[in-house]
Design a protein around this motif. Structure first.
Motif, PDB file in Angstrom:
ATOM      1  N   CYS A 270       0.839  -1.212   0.000  1.00 29.80           N
ATOM      2  CA  CYS A 270       0.000   0.000   0.000  1.00 29.80           C
ATOM      3  C   CYS A 270       0.868   1.254   0.000  1.00 29.80           C
ATOM      4  O   CYS A 270       1.632   1.507   0.925  1.00 29.80           O
ATOM      5  CB  CYS A 270      -0.913  -0.024   1.221  1.00 29.80           C
ATOM      6  SG  CYS A 270      -2.037   1.369   1.245  1.00 29.80           S
ATOM      7  N   ILE A 271       0.752   2.029  -1.063  1.00 27.06           N
ATOM      8  CA  ILE A 271       1.611   3.193  -1.298  1.00 27.06           C
ATOM      9  C   ILE A 271       0.809   4.481  -1.118  1.00 27.06           C
ATOM     10  O   ILE A 271      -0.214   4.671  -1.781  1.00 27.06           O
ATOM     11  CB  ILE A 271       2.141   3.189  -2.756  1.00 27.06           C
ATOM     12  CG1 ILE A 271       2.641   1.810  -3.181  1.00 27.06           C
ATOM     13  CG2 ILE A 271       3.179   4.282  -2.961  1.00 27.06           C
ATOM     14  CD1 ILE A 271       3.938   1.401  -2.597  1.00 27.06           C
ATOM     15  N   GLY A 272       1.286   5.356  -0.254  1.00 26.27           N
ATOM     16  CA  GLY A 272       0.684   6.683  -0.141  1.00 26.27           C
ATOM     17  C   GLY A 272       1.451   7.667  -1.003  1.00 26.27           C
ATOM     18  O   GLY A 272       2.672   7.619  -1.056  1.00 26.27           O
TER      19      GLY A 272
ATOM     20  N   VAL B 109      -2.837   2.202  -4.195  1.00 25.39           N
ATOM     21  CA  VAL B 109      -2.333   3.580  -4.114  1.00 25.39           C
ATOM     22  C   VAL B 109      -3.356   4.466  -3.418  1.00 25.39           C
ATOM     23  O   VAL B 109      -4.535   4.482  -3.796  1.00 25.39           O
ATOM     24  CB  VAL B 109      -2.042   4.153  -5.523  1.00 25.39           C
ATOM     25  CG1 VAL B 109      -1.493   5.583  -5.417  1.00 25.39           C
ATOM     26  CG2 VAL B 109      -1.048   3.263  -6.268  1.00 25.39           C
ATOM     27  N   ILE B 110      -2.912   5.185  -2.379  1.00 23.03           N
ATOM     28  CA  ILE B 110      -3.828   6.123  -1.724  1.00 23.03           C
ATOM     29  C   ILE B 110      -3.241   7.530  -1.762  1.00 23.03           C
ATOM     30  O   ILE B 110      -2.028   7.725  -1.719  1.00 23.03           O
ATOM     31  CB  ILE B 110      -4.143   5.710  -0.268  1.00 23.03           C
ATOM     32  CG1 ILE B 110      -2.851   5.449   0.532  1.00 23.03           C
ATOM     33  CG2 ILE B 110      -5.041   4.478  -0.235  1.00 23.03           C
ATOM     34  CD1 ILE B 110      -3.115   5.056   1.979  1.00 23.03           C
TER      35      ILE B 110
ATOM     36  N   ALA C 166      -1.008   3.449   4.565  1.00 19.47           N
ATOM     37  CA  ALA C 166       0.177   3.423   3.690  1.00 19.47           C
ATOM     38  C   ALA C 166       1.367   2.783   4.401  1.00 19.47           C
ATOM     39  O   ALA C 166       1.588   3.024   5.585  1.00 19.47           O
ATOM     40  CB  ALA C 166       0.533   4.847   3.251  1.00 19.47           C
ATOM     41  N   GLN C 167       2.115   1.961   3.653  1.00 21.20           N
ATOM     42  CA  GLN C 167       3.348   1.375   4.196  1.00 21.20           C
ATOM     43  C   GLN C 167       4.566   2.160   3.725  1.00 21.20           C
ATOM     44  O   GLN C 167       5.639   2.082   4.306  1.00 21.20           O
ATOM     45  CB  GLN C 167       3.487  -0.075   3.715  1.00 21.20           C
ATOM     46  CG  GLN C 167       2.357  -0.984   4.164  1.00 21.20           C
ATOM     47  CD  GLN C 167       2.340  -2.259   3.324  1.00 21.20           C
ATOM     48  OE1 GLN C 167       1.875  -2.265   2.191  1.00 21.20           O
ATOM     49  NE2 GLN C 167       2.856  -3.330   3.893  1.00 21.20           N
TER      50      GLN C 167
ATOM     51  N   LEU D 297       7.355   5.309   8.167  1.00 19.80           N
ATOM     52  CA  LEU D 297       7.069   4.783   6.818  1.00 19.80           C
ATOM     53  C   LEU D 297       8.314   4.904   5.921  1.00 19.80           C
ATOM     54  O   LEU D 297       9.112   5.826   6.084  1.00 19.80           O
ATOM     55  CB  LEU D 297       5.917   5.563   6.173  1.00 19.80           C
ATOM     56  CG  LEU D 297       4.615   5.626   6.970  1.00 19.80           C
ATOM     57  CD1 LEU D 297       3.576   6.440   6.212  1.00 19.80           C
ATOM     58  CD2 LEU D 297       4.084   4.226   7.255  1.00 19.80           C
ATOM     59  N   ILE D 298       8.426   3.963   4.976  1.00 21.94           N
ATOM     60  CA  ILE D 298       9.527   4.022   4.009  1.00 21.94           C
ATOM     61  C   ILE D 298       9.299   5.213   3.071  1.00 21.94           C
ATOM     62  O   ILE D 298       8.182   5.413   2.582  1.00 21.94           O
ATOM     63  CB  ILE D 298       9.572   2.721   3.177  1.00 21.94           C
ATOM     64  CG1 ILE D 298       9.819   1.515   4.087  1.00 21.94           C
ATOM     65  CG2 ILE D 298      10.630   2.806   2.075  1.00 21.94           C
ATOM     66  CD1 ILE D 298       9.576   0.175   3.400  1.00 21.94           C
TER      67      ILE D 298
END
Lengths: 249, 249
Positions: free
Chosen positions: A127-129, A153-154, A202-203, A224-225
């Motif tokens: 999950c990508i922010g 994707v958020i 998001a991760q 978060l990365i």
């Protein structure tokens, strides 16, 4: 030779150039790669303004001309350090313009490179922010490329984009484009977006506007990365012209 | 358009570009000046090595060609962010090369600009200490221009140049050219030079190699006024293309 369309914006161009140098294996001046950086910002209309319909001038035409100038200088591969310029209405028009001109320059797509890097370097992340301008968000620049690769994707909700992220980038007093560095106000506003994306699951956070890496410089933020598209583009450009010159990560 | 011969060395080119942006009055991307930055370091032989007779290839020829390429891109005024390249044996050859090619580009002389800036901005300063490479020191780049303007110019003695200043810039492990930033060792070695020049009576220190501003960033060092030729060149380039865009100091 690497070509950079450096005026979108000028500080993003500078940041890309800096990252190309820092990611190159070199111990003397002469070890560095050939780079042409062309910053002609005045003739390129604001990308977000075009995507939101505030101007009818597609900034693609000016960027295409600048890419052709870079090719004339000797550039064989090029990048555009502006996420919003990667919206299909702009980036597609640039690609067609280059084709119509019979150009041989290889224009990398920064967003596609981010997708490849996510698959390669952070396989556990799903999950990508994305923190970005309004223009990048409403034209779904990241979802249109990352979702087909299997990522969720958020993006921050529209009010947060309008009240916090957009002004952090564009405000004429405290915005990063005006100041050339991240003021505390700009950084605080971006952190609202980070927190929002974290709470939404998001991760990893993509710094989806090339001014944002001037504010968020660490490899992690709020646990978060951090994914820096400018850094990924820099590495992809080096790899494209001379893989042996690419520094280990 | 401003042109930058950016490969001498690449981090000095980056620093000049950064200073042009920071010294420009701008609140949007489009307010910034047009800049072409061409970094082709491989074809330019080391300037100090040429001046010390370690190579017979005058780096002037490659730089002249790069200036002509910048002119072709549209540059009307240009700068070379390398003090050593301003030694007469190199800079004079570049000027003649441009003349022979019938070039219209206006190449600023960074050392002359430093002289003007000293006269204009620090009229009380008379004794100038210059930290530089061996090449700049032995060819008297600064004395030959500043002494006729009435300044006393002092440089570190040769052993200090060889044992401290030159390695701070060139060492393949801790030198600024290799690292792209100032390591503690490089900074400590440069500070030996600063102390030496202070004891010899310097009132101001010229950072006479464009890598040194990466190590000494403040306006004062050890109580002495810091003169940054890269910053002076950045301001002179802006003034040359559009005086109204020059930020107040």
């Amino acid at each position: 030779m690497i070509g950079i369309v450096a005026g979108v914006g000028p500080y993003a161009g500078l940041d890309l150039l800096k990252k190309i140098l820092s990611q190159t294996v070199a111990s003397r001046d002469q070890d560095h790669l050939d780079i042409a950086s062309l910053s002609q910002p005045e003739e390129i209309a604001d990308r977000t303004a075009f995507l939101l319909g505030e101007t009818t001038v597609n900034p693609a035409y000016a960027m295409t001309n600048q890419l052709l100038r870079l090719q004339k200088m000797g550039a064989s591969v090029a990048g555009i350090p502006c996420n919003t310029a990667h919206a299909p209405a702009i980036f597609g028009r640039i690609q067609r313009g280059l084709e119509e001109a019979g150009s041989q320059i290889r224009l990398l797509n920064m967003i596609v490179e981010v997708g490849y890097a996510l698959q390669r370097d952070t396989p556990a992340v799903n999950c990508i922010g994305v923190l970005s301008t309004l223009g990048t968000a409403v034209t779904a620049v990241y979802p249109s490329i990352l979702e087909p690769l299997g990522f969720e994707v958020i993006t921050p909700e529209k009010r947060l984009l309008e009240d916090a992220i957009q002004p952090a980038i564009y405000d004429p007093v405290y915005g990063i484009k005006a100041c050339g560095y991240a003021t505390k106000t700009a950084r605080d506003k971006l952190m609202l977006g980070v927190q929002h994306l974290k709470e939404a699951g998001a991760q990893a956070i993509v710094l989806g506007c090339t001014e944002i890496p001037l504010a968020i410089r660490d490899k992690q933020v709020a646990g978060l990365i951090v994914i820096d598209p400018t850094l990924i583009l820099a590495r992809a450009l080096i790899f494209a012209v001379n893989p042996q010159k690419l520094a280990t990560q």
